[in-house]
Design an enzyme around this catalytic site. Structure first.
Site, mmCIF file in Angstrom:
data_model
loop_
_atom_site.group_PDB
_atom_site.id
_atom_site.type_symbol
_atom_site.label_atom_id
_atom_site.label_comp_id
_atom_site.label_asym_id
_atom_site.label_seq_id
_atom_site.Cartn_x
_atom_site.Cartn_y
_atom_site.Cartn_z
ATOM 1 N N HIS A 1 1.866 -2.614 -1.275
ATOM 2 C CA HIS A 1 2.755 -1.752 -2.068
ATOM 3 C C HIS A 1 4.184 -1.802 -1.509
ATOM 4 O O HIS A 1 5.145 -2.035 -2.249
ATOM 5 C CB HIS A 1 2.222 -0.316 -2.040
ATOM 6 C CG HIS A 1 3.133 0.692 -2.684
ATOM 7 N ND1 HIS A 1 2.929 1.157 -3.957
ATOM 8 C CD2 HIS A 1 4.256 1.308 -2.233
ATOM 9 C CE1 HIS A 1 3.882 2.023 -4.266
ATOM 10 N NE2 HIS A 1 4.712 2.137 -3.232
ATOM 11 N N GLU A 2 4.320 -1.608 -0.210
ATOM 12 C CA GLU A 2 5.668 -1.540 0.380
ATOM 13 C C GLU A 2 6.390 -2.880 0.271
ATOM 14 O O GLU A 2 7.597 -2.917 0.024
ATOM 15 C CB GLU A 2 5.591 -1.082 1.843
ATOM 16 C CG GLU A 2 5.026 0.319 2.036
ATOM 17 C CD GLU A 2 5.722 1.391 1.198
ATOM 18 O OE1 GLU A 2 6.902 1.207 0.855
ATOM 19 O OE2 GLU A 2 5.067 2.394 0.860
ATOM 20 N N HIS B 1 8.205 -3.195 -2.847
ATOM 21 C CA HIS B 1 9.565 -2.633 -2.799
ATOM 22 C C HIS B 1 10.516 -3.599 -2.096
ATOM 23 O O HIS B 1 11.646 -3.808 -2.533
ATOM 24 C CB HIS B 1 9.588 -1.313 -2.031
ATOM 25 C CG HIS B 1 8.896 -0.169 -2.728
ATOM 26 N ND1 HIS B 1 9.105 0.121 -4.061
ATOM 27 C CD2 HIS B 1 8.014 0.750 -2.269
ATOM 28 C CE1 HIS B 1 8.384 1.181 -4.388
ATOM 29 N NE2 HIS B 1 7.705 1.585 -3.329
ATOM 30 N N HIS C 1 8.686 1.967 -8.337
ATOM 31 C CA HIS C 1 7.426 2.627 -8.714
ATOM 32 C C HIS C 1 7.195 2.553 -10.218
ATOM 33 O O HIS C 1 8.151 2.590 -11.002
ATOM 34 C CB HIS C 1 7.446 4.099 -8.287
ATOM 35 C CG HIS C 1 7.232 4.273 -6.820
ATOM 36 N ND1 HIS C 1 7.727 5.351 -6.120
ATOM 37 C CD2 HIS C 1 6.579 3.508 -5.917
ATOM 38 C CE1 HIS C 1 7.383 5.248 -4.858
ATOM 39 N NE2 HIS C 1 6.688 4.125 -4.706
#
Lengths: 418, 87
Positions: free
Chosen positions: A123-124, A127, A133
């Site tokens: 997930h990170e 980014h 998101h």
């Protein structure tokens, strides 16, 4: 409502775990492996290449931090916010990824209270490459932690995430969009390199050299670790300069694609331009991406404008971002970025005062110093200096390979015992 | 029956959470954290929708539970979206 997309303009991105979890059951090697696979999830489908590096200039700096750690997102202990990453951009923290060190980070754990590090890292890193998101429940980029996502070796991004990363970077050449839509069986990524330990079931071989008496063929810093090559074997030291195993690993079993008949290498170095690893032997060289050889190798060393006859040593000097090749008493200076030899070379060596004019190999280490090896000795040159530090040469076996003081004949005796 | 009003601490947690993750504008030092009921309700509804809950605009148990779920620190909605929503 998504913001204007930010993305990296370059496609080769370096990463580094700067700080590791303090009280976690996950060791540094496991953490690094999980980061490698979490990044690979993205680079498998988009034309991005991630390379682990040792230096402080990594594009993606990974930290395990607690509470207020000097950015705008202080952590709040167990639960709550667990991690964050900075979007690509011009700012110095672009791409940096922070995990809350007070979470109970886990991997393949049945502990329902643990936080699966691989799932959060995927997930990170989304980014870190520019994704924000989304509310889609199946997306890895929805903001809430939803538990482990499964085996890092088999994990495949949900469709929504694949499309969003393709919108930013396009599709990786090896990925057919049609095939992705057809949801074929996921390809199994290569296993992580096995540590060169002594779990091998093969009996000890007679040609195994002994680390305390070896004159090494090549020495290199690769991904922040030191590799000492001798014959068909090598020893590996981790970033803390600790030997991974007293037993050497077989070169061909780790560096996949080297010809089996190759009985030694002349020089090895990690290229600064793309972090690929270059092996030299005689008039040929091989380029490795991680531990797999690239297609089309070996190639002649004339690609580097080097004359026939091979090289003794290859050394990347961060001081001027140039690579030096050594052969007998000559040396050449090469620019890996432009892939050109600097004019005026070869020159008569050595460039560094106090260092022998002929070398087995040389490498930079994470303390910033450069190390030059010949025979059973090494010389240290402090960062930015042009002269060997006082008190050198010293014993390579003693200082790097956990051997005793090299008393007369002891190394030979130990080798014989081995 | 009307839904029970949220407790003061839940409301405070909710407002802080909604501001932190981009559903309410950052606190204005001149006015403190005063929000109109309508603004707050709208923010809660957006958050519920983003989190896969029914968008009621009411700070109910399910919404509070979602707010307590471990998550990424980055906001869900970028600051720019506020200017746009205000216009």
């Amino acid at each position: 409502q998504a913001p204007a997309p930010t993305k990296w303009n370059k496609r080769n991105l370096s990463w580094r775990v700067r700080t590791f979890p303090r009280d976690s059951a996950l060791g540094p090697d496991t953490v690094r492996a999980l980061m490698y696979y979490a990044l690979k999830v993205w680079s498998d489908i988009a034309p991005l290449n991630f390379h682990e590096v040792a230096g402080s200039t990594a594009d993606i700096q990974i930290d395990f931090s607690r509470a207020d750690h000097q950015d705008e997102y202080p952590f709040d202990g167990p639960g709550g916010t667990v991690a964050h990453a900075f979007f690509p951009g011009d700012h110095h923290s672009a791409g940096d990824t922070h995990f809350d060190d007070e979470e109970a980070w886990t991997f393949r754990s049945s502990d329902a209270h643990g936080m699966d590090l691989f799932a959060v890292a995927v997930h990170e890193f989304g980014h870190a490459i520019g994704l924000s998101h989304v509310s889609t429940p199946s997306s890895i980029m929805q903001p809430y932690y939803q538990g482990p996502v499964g085996d890092p070796l088999r994990y495949r991004l949900p469709y929504d995430d694949r499309v969003r990363v393709w919108q930013l970077y396009g599709v990786r050449e090896s990925v057919s969009p049609t095939a992705q839509l057809d949801t074929p069986e996921p390809e199994e990524p290569p296993l992580l390199p096995e540590p060169p330990d002594n779990r091998s079931s093969t009996p000890p071989r007679k040609d195994v050299p002994h680390r305390c008496s070896a004159h090494f063929d090549a020495v290199a810093q690769i991904r922040g670790e030191a590799f000492f090559f001798k014959g068909k074997y090598f020893w590996r030291l981790n970033r803390d300069r600790h030997l991974v195993s007293l037993q050497p690993a077989q070169m061909h079993r780790f560096w996949r694609g080297l010809p089996l008949h190759l009985d030694s290498v002349d020089a090895v170095y990690e290229r600064t331009s793309d972090h690929k690893i270059v092996f030299f032997k005689g008039d040929r060289y091989w380029v490795f991406k991680d531990n797999n050889v690239e297609e089309g190798y070996p190639r002649p060393i004339s690609d580097f404008s080097l004359p026939p006859g091979g090289v003794d040593a290859a050394f990347s000097w961060p001081h001027n971002d140039r690579t030096y090749f050594f052969k007998d008493q000559l040396y050449w200076r090469y620019d890996d970025h432009t892939r050109r030899m600097d004019p005026g070379y070869p020159a008569q060596g050595p460039l560094w005062r106090g260092v022998p004019s002929t070398l087995d190999d040389a490498m930079r280490w994470s303390d910033g110093a450069s190390y030059f090896f010949r025979g059973q000795e090494y010389w240290k040159v402090q960062e930015g200096e042009l002269e060997a530090a006082p008190g050198y040469p010293q014993s390579t076996a003693r200082d790097w390979l956990v051997c005793g003081e090299p008393a007369a004949g002891e190394a030979e005796a130990e080798a014989a015992r081995a | 029956c009307a839904a029970p009003a949220p407790r003061a601490e839940d409301l405070s947690l909710g407002v802080e959470w909604l501001s932190r993750f981009g559903y309410l504008p950052p606190a204005d030092p001149a006015t403190g954290r005063l929000q109109t009921q309508e603004e707050l309700s709208k923010a809660i509804a957006t958050m519920q929708q983003f989190g896969g809950l029914k968008a009621t605009g009411i700070l109910d148990e399910a919404t509070l539970a979602l707010m307590k779920t471990p998550r990424c620190s980055l906001p869900d909605l970028p600051p720019l979206s506020w200017a746009r929503r205000k216009r």
